[in-house]
Scaffold this motif. Structure first.
Motif, mmCIF file in Angstrom:
data_model
loop_
_atom_site.group_PDB
_atom_site.id
_atom_site.type_symbol
_atom_site.label_atom_id
_atom_site.label_comp_id
_atom_site.label_asym_id
_atom_site.label_seq_id
_atom_site.Cartn_x
_atom_site.Cartn_y
_atom_site.Cartn_z
ATOM 1 N N PRO A 290 -37.922 -25.273 -45.549
ATOM 2 C CA PRO A 290 -37.445 -26.514 -46.176
ATOM 3 C C PRO A 290 -37.821 -26.567 -47.652
ATOM 4 C CG PRO A 290 -38.612 -26.958 -44.111
ATOM 5 C CD PRO A 290 -38.870 -25.520 -44.455
ATOM 6 N N CYS A 291 -37.093 -27.386 -48.397
ATOM 7 C CA CYS A 291 -37.362 -27.553 -49.825
ATOM 8 C C CYS A 291 -38.516 -28.535 -50.010
ATOM 9 C CB CYS A 291 -36.115 -28.063 -50.524
ATOM 10 S SG CYS A 291 -36.281 -28.255 -52.302
ATOM 11 N N THR A 292 -39.457 -28.182 -50.864
ATOM 12 C CA THR A 292 -40.595 -29.057 -51.156
ATOM 13 C C THR A 292 -40.621 -29.384 -52.643
ATOM 14 O OG1 THR A 292 -42.075 -27.158 -51.470
ATOM 15 C CG2 THR A 292 -41.964 -28.109 -49.259
ATOM 16 N N THR A 293 -41.216 -30.512 -52.982
ATOM 17 C CA THR A 293 -41.334 -30.962 -54.374
ATOM 18 C C THR A 293 -42.774 -30.805 -54.830
ATOM 19 O OG1 THR A 293 -39.552 -32.567 -54.059
ATOM 20 C CG2 THR A 293 -40.984 -32.872 -55.967
ATOM 21 N N LEU A 294 -42.943 -30.164 -55.994
ATOM 22 C CA LEU A 294 -44.264 -29.922 -56.547
ATOM 23 C C LEU A 294 -44.381 -30.588 -57.908
ATOM 24 C CD1 LEU A 294 -44.700 -26.119 -55.730
ATOM 25 C CD2 LEU A 294 -45.455 -28.058 -54.373
ATOM 26 N N LEU A 295 -45.598 -30.921 -58.288
ATOM 27 C CA LEU A 295 -45.875 -31.511 -59.597
ATOM 28 C C LEU A 295 -46.453 -30.439 -60.501
ATOM 29 C CD1 LEU A 295 -45.863 -34.229 -61.162
ATOM 30 C CD2 LEU A 295 -48.268 -34.473 -60.520
ATOM 31 N N LYS A 296 -45.757 -30.154 -61.619
ATOM 32 C CA LYS A 296 -46.217 -29.129 -62.549
ATOM 33 C C LYS A 296 -47.331 -29.664 -63.434
ATOM 34 C CE LYS A 296 -42.160 -28.133 -64.342
ATOM 35 N NZ LYS A 296 -41.102 -27.410 -65.083
ATOM 36 N N LEU B 205 -48.598 -45.108 -52.854
ATOM 37 C CA LEU B 205 -50.047 -44.981 -52.941
ATOM 38 C C LEU B 205 -50.557 -45.266 -51.525
ATOM 39 C CD1 LEU B 205 -52.550 -44.473 -54.657
ATOM 40 C CD2 LEU B 205 -52.607 -46.885 -55.203
ATOM 41 N N LEU B 206 -50.392 -44.262 -50.666
ATOM 42 C CA LEU B 206 -50.524 -44.441 -49.226
ATOM 43 C C LEU B 206 -51.901 -43.987 -48.751
ATOM 44 C CD1 LEU B 206 -48.947 -45.202 -46.632
ATOM 45 C CD2 LEU B 206 -48.217 -42.815 -46.504
ATOM 46 N N GLN B 207 -52.561 -44.836 -48.011
ATOM 47 C CA GLN B 207 -53.849 -44.508 -47.401
ATOM 48 C C GLN B 207 -53.620 -44.234 -45.913
ATOM 49 O OE1 GLN B 207 -56.667 -44.282 -49.227
ATOM 50 N NE2 GLN B 207 -55.534 -44.906 -51.069
ATOM 51 N N LEU B 208 -54.086 -43.085 -45.446
ATOM 52 C CA LEU B 208 -53.896 -42.720 -44.053
ATOM 53 C C LEU B 208 -55.159 -42.064 -43.514
ATOM 54 C CD1 LEU B 208 -53.153 -39.341 -44.039
ATOM 55 C CD2 LEU B 208 -51.201 -40.298 -45.243
ATOM 56 N N GLN B 209 -55.297 -42.091 -42.186
ATOM 57 C CA GLN B 209 -56.460 -41.496 -41.529
ATOM 58 C C GLN B 209 -55.989 -40.332 -40.664
ATOM 59 O OE1 GLN B 209 -58.667 -44.038 -38.788
ATOM 60 N NE2 GLN B 209 -60.623 -43.220 -39.537
ATOM 61 N N ILE B 210 -56.685 -39.199 -40.820
ATOM 62 C CA ILE B 210 -56.326 -38.005 -40.056
ATOM 63 C C ILE B 210 -57.448 -37.690 -39.074
ATOM 64 C CG2 ILE B 210 -54.923 -37.106 -41.954
ATOM 65 C CD1 ILE B 210 -57.216 -35.147 -42.564
ATOM 66 N N GLN B 211 -57.096 -36.890 -38.061
ATOM 67 C CA GLN B 211 -58.081 -36.563 -37.026
ATOM 68 C C GLN B 211 -57.787 -35.178 -36.453
ATOM 69 O OE1 GLN B 211 -57.795 -38.708 -33.259
ATOM 70 N NE2 GLN B 211 -60.036 -38.857 -33.163
ATOM 71 N N THR C 227 -62.772 -37.457 -37.980
ATOM 72 C CA THR C 227 -61.722 -38.160 -38.720
ATOM 73 C C THR C 227 -62.084 -38.224 -40.206
ATOM 74 O OG1 THR C 227 -62.765 -40.316 -38.370
ATOM 75 C CG2 THR C 227 -61.136 -39.581 -36.729
ATOM 76 N N ALA C 228 -61.058 -38.458 -41.050
ATOM 77 C CA ALA C 228 -61.271 -38.585 -42.495
ATOM 78 C C ALA C 228 -60.126 -39.389 -43.085
ATOM 79 C CB ALA C 228 -61.358 -37.210 -43.160
ATOM 80 N N TRP C 229 -60.422 -40.085 -44.193
ATOM 81 C CA TRP C 229 -59.401 -40.839 -44.919
ATOM 82 C C TRP C 229 -58.793 -39.942 -46.001
ATOM 83 C CZ3 TRP C 229 -57.193 -45.283 -43.649
ATOM 84 C CH2 TRP C 229 -57.861 -46.113 -42.751
ATOM 85 N N VAL C 230 -57.491 -40.085 -46.168
ATOM 86 C CA VAL C 230 -56.742 -39.255 -47.120
ATOM 87 C C VAL C 230 -55.807 -40.165 -47.908
ATOM 88 C CG1 VAL C 230 -55.052 -37.399 -47.379
ATOM 89 C CG2 VAL C 230 -56.878 -37.192 -45.676
ATOM 90 N N THR C 231 -55.650 -39.879 -49.207
ATOM 91 C CA THR C 231 -54.710 -40.604 -50.073
ATOM 92 C C THR C 231 -53.484 -39.732 -50.323
ATOM 93 O OG1 THR C 231 -56.512 -41.788 -51.173
ATOM 94 C CG2 THR C 231 -54.382 -41.722 -52.302
ATOM 95 N N ALA C 232 -52.306 -40.292 -50.132
ATOM 96 C CA ALA C 232 -51.045 -39.569 -50.387
ATOM 97 C C ALA C 232 -50.283 -40.287 -51.491
ATOM 98 C CB ALA C 232 -50.206 -39.493 -49.119
ATOM 99 N N PHE C 233 -50.000 -39.554 -52.584
ATOM 100 C CA PHE C 233 -49.221 -40.125 -53.679
ATOM 101 C C PHE C 233 -47.725 -39.866 -53.450
ATOM 102 C CE2 PHE C 233 -53.462 -39.682 -55.512
ATOM 103 C CZ PHE C 233 -53.621 -40.930 -56.091
ATOM 104 N N GLN C 234 -46.933 -40.092 -54.472
ATOM 105 C CA GLN C 234 -45.485 -40.164 -54.370
ATOM 106 C C GLN C 234 -44.853 -38.977 -53.642
ATOM 107 O OE1 GLN C 234 -43.393 -42.485 -54.980
ATOM 108 N NE2 GLN C 234 -41.441 -41.416 -54.972
ATOM 109 N N GLU C 235 -45.045 -37.751 -54.145
ATOM 110 C CA GLU C 235 -44.326 -36.604 -53.607
ATOM 111 C C GLU C 235 -44.724 -36.311 -52.170
ATOM 112 O OE1 GLU C 235 -45.953 -36.617 -56.503
ATOM 113 O OE2 GLU C 235 -44.220 -36.756 -57.857
ATOM 114 N N ALA C 236 -46.050 -36.248 -51.917
ATOM 115 C CA ALA C 236 -46.512 -35.902 -50.576
ATOM 116 C C ALA C 236 -46.170 -37.000 -49.575
ATOM 117 C CB ALA C 236 -48.016 -35.646 -50.597
#
Length: 652
Positions: free
Chosen positions: A354-360, A551-557, A562-571
């Protein structure tokens, strides 16, 4: 006697190289430089001294002007206009080399008070004193030691000087000047040259030569070739200021290739003219050494177009010029090819990511897509597409792969990289051809359909698996804390196989400034004022509409914690598959799609690429986990990764 007006400061201006100047000067001395001991003329080269009324300079007259000097049309006192000339260094000083001129006044008294200084005779043998027609005069101005006498047919003109004037400035006319130099308007000679002989500029078209024969020592030249590649417009900034440039590549019937560069005004002139696949005649360019860091063509020179350059379309396409020149190399050879080498490869597409978007680094976004190719050499390689290639050829390949079609892909001008093993990446001048009509493509198709599909191959991009990188820094959630990741000066980049168990849905996005500064968007947070407009403090502007960014806050496991992770626009957009603006609208309208979008990502396994870095918030320091990339969990790819991990651990 006719009056004349010489060009003020015509001599220094002409020697300074003013390309638009056609100075009107007076010949104050003239002689033939090829004579024998008896004074007989043995050649057609004449030398003289020209004046603008104040300054003087030696002048060499081209051979095609000899008929004017021999006939006496040019002599001492003649006023001429220099139509074509060049400035050369002779004997350590500048001289005029006159290629074409117009005789304005055949005979005239010396105008002004031109001065010959000692430098006029520098690097020359001192003039000899001789008796000529009963008058004591000086001989050769060019240092010819033998006397110069008239042979009865060829008039020889020299200025009269006193014998003591060799080492002092000498006036050519001691009496009051008959004419004073004044400012003159632009002068254009009449089209008729009377009986002075034809004096025309050579406007014949330059002879077309092979590209391989080009060298910087040629004069007028022209090449004919087909445009095989056209680069995008690039902007640059250096010590001289800002500018823009684009390149295009030419291929001729002999297989010669060369790159042509157009800067600034020439870009505006030729960018829309040049089209890939068409044949052009290019002439009057400046040859420079090729910059091999950017120019992959097999040519030590490249052309920089100038103001006088021409790029003319050939309406009748030359069938002798191929559309492209390929030098395909087997994939097996890429493994031993040095990094950054430019190559051509061809293979059958076996998978498309799949196509992904990256920040240069400069803050702009770009797209990336991987395609796996295999050929008859028993090897496969990953081709990394960047930018527009992902949406054009990349989307086409993905659609074909989803239908179960395995197309042939030819890559012209790919760059070998050693990231994650050996792979091939696209550059701006790369070309991708899907199922091209080439003999190599037909051979590959027959091989693949005849059993090559099931043939075992080894990937030279061995560090890349479909869903996980074999040399990636795989960690568990608990190891982020236990190993003290992110506590050093540089961030740690890790990959975690985990699931998402919770989203903070209250403040998942923010209102952003839509202003663009060049290629970058401001993206600073904006607030709504009393006027109902959105205001950006950084840009100091107001807008009717704002942008929305994640500016998304999510919890992974995972199995370790478990840990908290921040996801910005592209991700975040890659994870949710929805823009922040649309998701915000669903929430405001209480649309069920808001909850469906959030719930669809929960309790799903992902490979999460994280940036772990300690940051300071007020007086508190804590480790922040930022989501950089999201890959859907692929059981097949993960199985290959684990098998490879086992094989390396036991030494297979």
């Amino acid at each position: 006697m006719a009056s004349a007006r010489l060009t003020p400061n015509g001599v220094p201006a002409g020697l300074a190289g003013d390309p638009n100047l056609r100075p009107i000067l007076q010949v104050v001395n003239l002689r033939c430089v090829n004579v024998d001991g008896a004074g007989a003329v043995r050649g057609d080269r004449w030398r003289g001294l020209v004046s603008d009324g104040t300054d003087t300079c030696p002048a060499m007259f081209a051979g095609q002007l000899s008929n004017l000097t021999r006939s006496g049309a040019i002599r001492r006192g003649t006023v001429i206009q220099l139509d074509e000339y060049v400035v050369n260094f002779v004997g350590g000083r500048k001289v005029f080399v006159v290629l074409n001129l117009t005789v304005l006044i055949p005979e005239c008294d010396i105008i002004g008070n031109p001065v010959i200084t000692e430098s006029e005779f520098s690097n020359q043998t001192p003039p000899r004193v001789e008796q000529f027609n009963g008058t004591r005069q000086y001989g050769s101005m060019a240092g010819n030691p033998s006397p110069v006498r008239s042979n009865g047919n060829v008039p020889v003109f020299r200025p009269s000087m006193s014998e003591n004037s060799l080492n002092t400035p000498t006036r050519l006319n001691n009496k009051a000047p008959a004419f004073q130099p004044t400012a003159q308007p632009s002068y254009r000679p009449a089209p008729s040259y009377k009986n002075h002989g034809a004096i025309v500029k050579n406007e014949a078209p330059a002879r077309i030569i092979p590209i391989s024969s080009l060298n910087p020592y040629q004069g007028r030249w022209a090449i004919k070739g087909r445009v095989t590649a056209k680069g995008d417009i690039r902007r640059y900034h250096n010590a001289k200021g800002e500018g823009k440039v684009f390149n295009f590549d030419l291929l001729d019937s002999d297989g010669g290739e060369i790159r042509v560069a157009c800067f600034n005004a020439l870009l505006d002139r030729f960018y829309e003219v040049v089209e890939v696949g068409k044949v052009y005649v290019v002439s009057r360019g400046n040859l420079k050494p090729a910059q091999k860091n950017f120019n992959h063509l097999n040519n030590e020179w490249e052309i920089m177009l100038e103001n006088g350059s021409t790029v003319e379309l050939c309406p009748d396409e030359d069938r002798s010029i191929p559309s492209q020149r390929y030098d395909f190399r087997p994939i097996s050879e890429i493994e031993d090819t040095p990094t950054a080498t430019m190559i051509d490869i061809i293979g059958v597409v076996t998978s498309v990511s799949p196509c992904t978007t990256l920040l240069k680094k400069n803050g702009t976004e770009t797209q990336k897509r991987n395609v796996s190719l295999k050929d008859m050499s028993g090897r496969s390689v990953d081709v990394t597409m960047w930018g527009d290639f992902c949406n054009r050829e990349g989307s086409q390949l993905q659609e074909m792969a989803e239908r179960g079609v395995f197309p042939v892909l030819a890559v012209k001008t790919g760059r070998v990289t050693d990231f994650n093993g050996k792979s091939v990446g696209t550059i701006s001048s790369s070309q991708l051809l899907v199922d091209p009509d080439l003999s190599e493509a037909h051979t590959l198709r027959q091989w693949f359909d005849g059993g090559g599909r099931d043939a075992s191959t080894q990937s030279i991009s061995r560090d890349i698996a479909p869903a996980a990188s074999r040399n990636e820094n795989r960690k568990t959630v608990a190891q982020i804390k236990d190993d003290g990741l992110g506590m050093q000066d540089k961030p740690d980049w890790i990959t975690v196989k985990a699931s998402i168990i919770f989203f903070k849905s209250d403040n998942f996005c923010y209102t952003a400034c839509p202003t663009k500064e060049g290629d970058r968007q401001c993206n600073k947070k904006v607030t709504k004022g009393t006027s109902g407009l959105w205001c950006c403090d950084k840009c100091d502007k107001e807008f009717e509409q704002c942008d929305y960014r994640y500016l998304l806050q999510l919890q992974i496991q995972d199995h370790s914690g478990t840990a908290w992770v921040t996801a910005f626009q592209e991700a975040a957009q890659e994870l949710l598959g929805c823009s922040a603006g649309d998701l915000n609208r669903y929430k405001e309208e209480q649309d069920p799609r808001f909850a469906e979008t959030m719930l669809s990502c929960l309790f799903q396994n992902y490979l999460l690429r994280l940036k772990v870095k300690e940051e300071t918030y007020g007086d508190e320091r804590r480790v922040k986990n930022t989501l950089v990339k999201v890959d859907r969990f692929d059981p097949v790819g993960e199985s290959k990764y684990l098998l490879d991990l086992i094989s390396r651990s036991v030494g297979y």
